[in-house]
Design an enzyme around this catalytic site. Structure first.
Site: not given
Length: 179
Positions: A99, A102, A151
């Site tokens: 997904d 980071d 976020f």
């Protein structure tokens, strides 16, 4: 729009277009092969489902659950294996569907693990890429969207197991996760 969402970052239509493009690129690379397409649970499940429906080559499907996150909004720096793949990857081409990249810890470790197990190749497809947060030297082979350090939730991504079912990627209001 969900009331906890500050704004929609990526629409349903934009997601559909880029996922189709990602699948076309992977299919072109592995035409004549039968790669193992591995979804990293749980966040990739919606992306993974749409991705495999757009593949026009034979594939073997599998999943693994690994995380460097607890219930917070930032990486713990520790990788936890919750579920390993069931498929023997020795001599196989692997397509990892993730997904978001980071810090890069999860995918760096997973990629090393598959090569250590004898994988022929490891190709990484990610929905979202936060280059500004990268702590480890890893880049996807195909990235649908670069995003800033926001976020985000929706389209499989969550905060405390919520918001995965939103049909778009949205920026979560800070008031939700700063409680």
């Amino acid at each position: 729009m969900h009331p906890d969402i500050e704004r929609v970052l990526i629409t349903e239509g934009e997601l559909r277009e880029k996922v189709k493009e990602a699948a076309e690129m992977a299919a072109a690379r592995y035409r004549g092969s039968n790669p193992v397409v591995i979804g990293i649970l749980k966040g990739s499940i919606v992306f993974y489902s749409d991705f495999i429906r757009n593949l026009d080559i034979p594939v073997t499907l599998d999943f693994m659950a690994v995380s460097s996150y607890g219930s917070g909004s930032s990486s713990s720096g520790q990788l936890r294996m919750k579920k390993d793949v069931d498929t023997d990857v020795k001599g196989r081409d692997i397509v990892i569907v993730e997904d978001i990249i980071d810090s890069g810890l999860t995918l760096m470790e997973v990629k090393k693990m598959f090569y250590a197990r004898g994988a022929n190749s490891v190709y990484i497809v990610t929905l979202l890429n936060k280059r500004g947060r990268r702590e480890y030297d890893i880049e996807p082979d195909y990235n649908c969207f670069d995003i800033e350090n926001e976020f985000v939730v929706g389209y499989g991504l969550d905060y405390n197991e919520r918001y995965r079912n939103l049909p778009y990627v949205g920026i979560l209001k800070p008031s939700v996760y700063q409680k």
